[in-house]
Design an enzyme around this catalytic site. Structure first.
Site, PDB file in Angstrom:
ATOM      1  N   CYS A  30       0.693  -1.090   0.333  1.00 44.24           N
ATOM      2  CA  CYS A  30       0.357  -0.174   0.130  1.00 44.24           C
ATOM      3  C   CYS A  30       0.764   1.227  -0.087  1.00 44.24           C
ATOM      4  O   CYS A  30       1.752   1.593   1.134  1.00 44.24           O
ATOM      5  CB  CYS A  30      -0.851   0.461   1.636  1.00 44.24           C
ATOM      6  SG  CYS A  30      -2.377   1.719   1.058  1.00 44.24           S
ATOM      7  N   CYS A  33       0.145   3.923   2.334  1.00 35.65           N
ATOM      8  CA  CYS A  33      -0.013   3.551   3.966  1.00 35.65           C
ATOM      9  C   CYS A  33       1.772   3.430   4.169  1.00 35.65           C
ATOM     10  O   CYS A  33       1.500   4.364   5.038  1.00 35.65           O
ATOM     11  CB  CYS A  33       0.359   2.087   3.865  1.00 35.65           C
ATOM     12  SG  CYS A  33      -1.560   1.363   3.766  1.00 35.65           S
TER      13      CYS A  33
END
Length: 104
Positions: A30, A33
């Site tokens: 991600c 993230c």
């Protein structure tokens, strides 16, 4: 610095914590993230021990992700007294995250 948490350490690190805990639900793949991680580190560092940060990898800890209804990442949930109190979804600027967490 964030502490990685797994299902078997979650209760001890988060639920039983005497200080508020910011839980970062994330995944290695991600991009957002990874972008928000240093922002979260800085927020917790500026709180000077009033809050701690833990990370839950949703690919490795699916049970925790399901328990807290994680449908999108990054999702950050602030736990106070062992209970989820507020959540922030998505990579956002530091000020926006702090406002949503109620610490701005």
């Amino acid at each position: 610095m964030a502490t990685p948490v797994k299902t078997d350490t979650f209760d001890q690190e988060v639920i039983q914590s005497e200080t508020p805990v910011l839980v970062d639900f994330w995944a290695e793949w991600c991009g957002p993230c990874h972008a928000v991680a240093p922002v979260l580190d800085r927020i917790v560092e500026e709180q000077a021990g009033a809050m701690k940060l833990v990370k839950v990898n949703i690919d490795e800890e699916r049970e925790l992700a399901e328990r807290y209804g994680i449908a999108s990442i990054p999702t950050m949930i602030l736990f106070r007294d062992g209970q989820p109190s507020v959540s922030v979804i998505g990579a956002q600027p530091k000020g926006a995250i702090e406002r949503q967490l109620g610490i701005a």
